[in-house]
Design a protein around this motif. Structure first.
Motif, PDB file in Angstrom:
ATOM      1  N   SER A 161       0.798  -1.233  -0.128  1.00 44.98           N
ATOM      2  CA  SER A 161      -0.009   0.004   0.037  1.00 44.98           C
ATOM      3  C   SER A 161       0.849   1.374   0.058  1.00 44.98           C
ATOM      4  O   SER A 161       1.934   1.305   0.684  1.00 44.98           O
ATOM      5  N   GLU A 162       0.445   2.179  -0.769  1.00 54.51           N
ATOM      6  CA  GLU A 162       1.168   3.507  -0.830  1.00 54.51           C
ATOM      7  C   GLU A 162       2.785   3.270  -1.244  1.00 54.51           C
ATOM      8  O   GLU A 162       3.601   4.076  -0.687  1.00 54.51           O
ATOM      9  N   ALA A 163       2.965   2.426  -2.311  1.00 53.59           N
ATOM     10  CA  ALA A 163       4.356   2.075  -2.468  1.00 53.59           C
ATOM     11  C   ALA A 163       5.215   1.643  -1.461  1.00 53.59           C
ATOM     12  O   ALA A 163       6.538   1.604  -1.346  1.00 53.59           O
ATOM     13  N   LYS A 164       4.698   0.796  -0.259  1.00 51.41           N
ATOM     14  CA  LYS A 164       5.339   0.313   0.734  1.00 51.41           C
ATOM     15  C   LYS A 164       4.738  -1.093   0.924  1.00 51.41           C
ATOM     16  O   LYS A 164       3.828  -1.419   0.397  1.00 51.41           O
ATOM     17  N   PHE A 165       5.647  -1.928   1.561  1.00 55.26           N
ATOM     18  CA  PHE A 165       5.509  -3.357   1.442  1.00 55.26           C
ATOM     19  C   PHE A 165       5.553  -4.121   2.810  1.00 55.26           C
ATOM     20  O   PHE A 165       6.393  -3.550   3.725  1.00 55.26           O
ATOM     21  N   ILE A 166       5.138  -5.271   3.109  1.00 55.27           N
ATOM     22  CA  ILE A 166       5.301  -6.069   4.201  1.00 55.27           C
ATOM     23  C   ILE A 166       6.654  -6.141   4.607  1.00 55.27           C
ATOM     24  O   ILE A 166       7.591  -6.368   3.675  1.00 55.27           O
ATOM     25  N   ASP A 167       7.052  -6.249   5.790  1.00 49.25           N
ATOM     26  CA  ASP A 167       8.330  -6.148   6.090  1.00 49.25           C
ATOM     27  C   ASP A 167       9.187  -7.521   6.445  1.00 49.25           C
ATOM     28  O   ASP A 167      10.196  -7.595   7.152  1.00 49.25           O
ATOM     29  N   ARG A 168       8.031  -8.602   6.191  1.00 49.53           N
ATOM     30  CA  ARG A 168       8.514  -9.920   6.832  1.00 49.53           C
ATOM     31  C   ARG A 168       7.853 -11.106   6.001  1.00 49.53           C
ATOM     32  O   ARG A 168       6.933 -10.744   5.304  1.00 49.53           O
ATOM     33  N   ALA A 169       8.515 -11.978   5.683  1.00 46.13           N
ATOM     34  CA  ALA A 169       7.906 -13.137   5.024  1.00 46.13           C
ATOM     35  C   ALA A 169       6.730 -13.857   5.592  1.00 46.13           C
ATOM     36  O   ALA A 169       6.813 -13.979   6.893  1.00 46.13           O
ATOM     37  N   VAL A 170       5.747 -14.204   4.971  1.00 46.36           N
ATOM     38  CA  VAL A 170       4.561 -14.749   5.533  1.00 46.36           C
ATOM     39  C   VAL A 170       4.120 -15.939   4.633  1.00 46.36           C
ATOM     40  O   VAL A 170       4.897 -16.071   3.644  1.00 46.36           O
ATOM     41  N   ASN A 171       3.376 -16.750   5.087  1.00 47.61           N
ATOM     42  CA  ASN A 171       2.963 -17.838   4.152  1.00 47.61           C
ATOM     43  C   ASN A 171       3.891 -18.910   3.729  1.00 47.61           C
ATOM     44  O   ASN A 171       3.939 -19.510   2.676  1.00 47.61           O
ATOM     45  N   GLY A 172       4.958 -18.890   4.629  1.00 47.53           N
ATOM     46  CA  GLY A 172       6.069 -20.113   4.183  1.00 47.53           C
ATOM     47  C   GLY A 172       6.908 -19.163   3.337  1.00 47.53           C
ATOM     48  O   GLY A 172       7.835 -20.094   3.048  1.00 47.53           O
ATOM     49  N   GLY A 173       7.084 -17.872   3.185  1.00 47.66           N
ATOM     50  CA  GLY A 173       8.207 -17.348   2.239  1.00 47.66           C
ATOM     51  C   GLY A 173       9.473 -17.438   2.773  1.00 47.66           C
ATOM     52  O   GLY A 173       9.629 -17.665   3.877  1.00 47.66           O
ATOM     53  N   GLY A 174      10.409 -17.083   1.948  1.00 48.76           N
ATOM     54  CA  GLY A 174      11.784 -17.159   2.453  1.00 48.76           C
ATOM     55  C   GLY A 174      12.715 -17.019   1.215  1.00 48.76           C
ATOM     56  O   GLY A 174      12.434 -16.334   0.115  1.00 48.76           O
ATOM     57  N   PRO A 175      13.915 -17.027   1.132  1.00 49.62           N
ATOM     58  CA  PRO A 175      14.976 -16.775   0.161  1.00 49.62           C
ATOM     59  C   PRO A 175      14.380 -17.283  -1.186  1.00 49.62           C
ATOM     60  O   PRO A 175      14.173 -18.229  -1.219  1.00 49.62           O
ATOM     61  N   ASN A 176      14.542 -16.479  -2.096  1.00 53.21           N
ATOM     62  CA  ASN A 176      14.157 -16.740  -3.480  1.00 53.21           C
ATOM     63  C   ASN A 176      15.530 -16.922  -4.305  1.00 53.21           C
ATOM     64  O   ASN A 176      16.371 -15.814  -4.777  1.00 53.21           O
ATOM     65  N   PRO A 224      15.449 -10.097  -2.146  1.00 52.75           N
ATOM     66  CA  PRO A 224      15.810 -11.326  -2.101  1.00 52.75           C
ATOM     67  C   PRO A 224      15.297 -12.435  -1.448  1.00 52.75           C
ATOM     68  O   PRO A 224      15.423 -13.538  -1.689  1.00 52.75           O
ATOM     69  N   ILE A 225      14.132 -11.771  -0.576  1.00 52.76           N
ATOM     70  CA  ILE A 225      13.245 -12.624   0.096  1.00 52.76           C
ATOM     71  C   ILE A 225      11.788 -12.924  -0.682  1.00 52.76           C
ATOM     72  O   ILE A 225      11.225 -11.761  -0.881  1.00 52.76           O
ATOM     73  N   ASN A 226      11.459 -13.941  -0.845  1.00 45.11           N
ATOM     74  CA  ASN A 226       9.963 -13.986  -1.358  1.00 45.11           C
ATOM     75  C   ASN A 226       9.276 -14.096   0.164  1.00 45.11           C
ATOM     76  O   ASN A 226       9.067 -14.734   0.998  1.00 45.11           O
ATOM     77  N   LYS A 227       8.263 -12.630   0.048  1.00 48.45           N
ATOM     78  CA  LYS A 227       7.568 -12.446   1.168  1.00 48.45           C
ATOM     79  C   LYS A 227       6.210 -12.923   1.351  1.00 48.45           C
ATOM     80  O   LYS A 227       5.651 -12.818   2.441  1.00 48.45           O
ATOM     81  N   LEU A 228       5.744 -13.705   0.143  1.00 46.00           N
ATOM     82  CA  LEU A 228       4.405 -14.083   0.291  1.00 46.00           C
ATOM     83  C   LEU A 228       4.347 -15.650  -0.065  1.00 46.00           C
ATOM     84  O   LEU A 228       3.025 -15.968   0.143  1.00 46.00           O
ATOM     85  N   GLY A 229       5.371 -16.348  -0.002  1.00 48.17           N
ATOM     86  CA  GLY A 229       5.327 -18.044  -0.018  1.00 48.17           C
ATOM     87  C   GLY A 229       4.496 -18.223  -1.403  1.00 48.17           C
ATOM     88  O   GLY A 229       4.345 -17.371  -2.381  1.00 48.17           O
ATOM     89  N   ALA A 230       4.164 -19.316  -1.289  1.00 46.87           N
ATOM     90  CA  ALA A 230       3.307 -20.261  -2.585  1.00 46.87           C
ATOM     91  C   ALA A 230       1.825 -19.758  -2.557  1.00 46.87           C
ATOM     92  O   ALA A 230       1.393 -20.118  -1.175  1.00 46.87           O
ATOM     93  N   VAL A 231       1.242 -19.957  -3.428  1.00 44.36           N
ATOM     94  CA  VAL A 231      -0.342 -19.340  -3.403  1.00 44.36           C
ATOM     95  C   VAL A 231      -1.075 -20.202  -4.017  1.00 44.36           C
ATOM     96  O   VAL A 231      -0.496 -20.856  -5.146  1.00 44.36           O
ATOM     97  N   THR A 232      -2.357 -20.333  -3.794  1.00 47.66           N
ATOM     98  CA  THR A 232      -3.331 -21.402  -4.336  1.00 47.66           C
ATOM     99  C   THR A 232      -3.786 -20.753  -5.626  1.00 47.66           C
ATOM    100  O   THR A 232      -3.737 -21.372  -6.704  1.00 47.66           O
ATOM    101  N   VAL A 233      -4.342 -19.535  -5.533  1.00 45.49           N
ATOM    102  CA  VAL A 233      -4.885 -18.953  -6.809  1.00 45.49           C
ATOM    103  C   VAL A 233      -3.963 -17.480  -6.812  1.00 45.49           C
ATOM    104  O   VAL A 233      -4.224 -16.823  -5.794  1.00 45.49           O
ATOM    105  N   PHE A 234      -3.752 -17.127  -7.948  1.00 45.74           N
ATOM    106  CA  PHE A 234      -3.257 -15.810  -8.055  1.00 45.74           C
ATOM    107  C   PHE A 234      -4.017 -15.114  -9.225  1.00 45.74           C
ATOM    108  O   PHE A 234      -4.023 -15.722 -10.270  1.00 45.74           O
TER     109      PHE A 234
END
Length: 368
Positions: A161-176, A224-234
């Motif tokens: 939102s407002e050109a800012k992003f979550i600051d941690r990985a969620v949903n099993g995200g990690g190094p990409n 460098p971190i995938n903050k969103l993990g793997a998703v079911t529907v995109f």
């Protein structure tokens, strides 16, 4: 008018509307599923979700064009048995996302409103003012990390939102690992950068909608971190545009199981965006990538199916579009009947996607 409320670290409580219970089925029986409708807005955006307990959440309202999209949203709400829409998120203030709001607000009551805030390009200020007038004191400005908890175990996490992003990985995200040689694009200027993107979770089912976040911004969420993990529907970024969004380093990281394309007959798939250009770095080689968006997704090992709102009339090559049974509309906008794509998600992660044009459906099981 009250000042808009900015959400802090605490979650936003779901709206409780006493005396305005929504009946979705005969005799007031409640569906046990999360229902999602991708309403055809001819390359705009409008996604209606109804939780297992009947609470409704709409993302965007399409174009203003003679109230066409507002009427389509209202028809979807009526089909779902809704007497009101509890929550409306306006992702950003472009005409294909905010345009149908005023007409919709005259057709059905709306409870709470969410948006990215008051910073807009001057060309979009009229739509921002229109939105603020409609939302009034029921407006909430959301920030990355805010969570909208809905009834029935459905959670909406704001990831951008407002050109800012979550600051941690969620949903099993990690190094990409894709980041090392992932191709980059220059950012697309303007309101798209401020888009509110959301990750919706219902038990082990996840639905990611980045709306009009562009290629460069996707990479900020993925590297460098995938903050969103793997998703079911995109829901494909920027209506399925191949150079404006859907970056290989991003979609390869989120590993979508089922892809929904909210394109128009001449918007999204097959379209080019001359506002963005590949970035070159002296001495660095980027991985080659598939230019056709459809093929870019089919080449991902994770992809089980692709569903399109429209056949791309800019690129009708059958190998660049999904199977006809999984395309909701084939006509030019003037002749289009506006068939929707819907999904019904059970508590155990099984979900069925249906084409409103022909009733064709397929079922899948969320992987995690």
């Amino acid at each position: 008018m009250k000042r808009p409320m900015t959400v802090a670290a605490v979650s936003i409580l779901a709206l409780t509307a006493a005396g305005v219970t929504m009946s979705r089925h005969d005799a007031g029986a409640q569906s046990k599923n999360l229902d999602i409708a991708w309403i055809d807005t001819e390359g705009g955006a409008a996604t209606l979700m109804v939780t297992p307990e009947g609470e409704s959440f709409l993302i965007d309202t399409g174009y203003p064009d003679q109230d066409r999209d507002a009427k389509r949203i209202f028809a979807a709400a009526q089909k779902a048995g809704l007497r009101r829409i509890d929550h409306v998120l306006i992702s950003h203030f472009h005409g294909d996302h905010e345009g149908g709001l005023r007409a919709l607000s005259k057709l059905i009551p709306i409870g709470k409103f969410y948006d990215h805030g008051d910073v807009v390009d001057e060309v979009d200020r009229g739509r921002l003012n229109d939105y603020k007038e409609i939302a009034g004191s029921n407006r909430t400005i959301v920030k990355p990390g805010n969570e909208i908890a809905l009834k029935g175990g459905v959670k909406v996490l704001v990831i951008a939102s407002e050109a800012k992003f979550i600051d941690r990985a969620v949903n099993g995200g990690g190094p990409n690992p894709l980041c090392a040689d992932a191709p980059q694009m220059t950012p697309a200027a303007g309101e798209n950068q401020r888009t509110v993107g959301v990750l919706v979770t219902y038990n082990n089912f996840t639905y990611l909608n980045t709306i009009d976040i562009d290629w460069g911004t996707e990479m900020l969420l993925a590297c460098p971190i995938n903050k969103l993990g793997a998703v079911t529907v995109f829901q494909t970024g920027r209506h399925g545009a191949g150079d404006g969004a859907n970056a290989p380093g991003f979609i390869g990281a989120i590993k979508p199981q089922v892809v929904i394309v909210n394109n128009g007959p001449r918007k999204g798939f097959g379209a080019t965006d001359d506002r963005v250009k590949p970035i070159s770095v002296p001495g660095k080689t980027f991985a080659p990538y598939e230019r056709a968006t459809y093929l870019r997704y089919t080449k991902l090992p994770s992809t089980e199916a692709i569903w399109q709102g429209h056949l791309s009339l800019l690129d009708k090559d059958p190998t660049h579009n999904t199977a006809p049974d999984q395309i909701a509309n084939f006509e030019e906008t003037a002749e289009c009947q506006g068939h929707a794509i819907t999904a019904s998600v059970a508590a155990d992660g099984k979900f069925t996607v249906t084409n409103g044009r022909n009733g064709f459906s397929k079922s899948y099981m969320a992987r995690k």
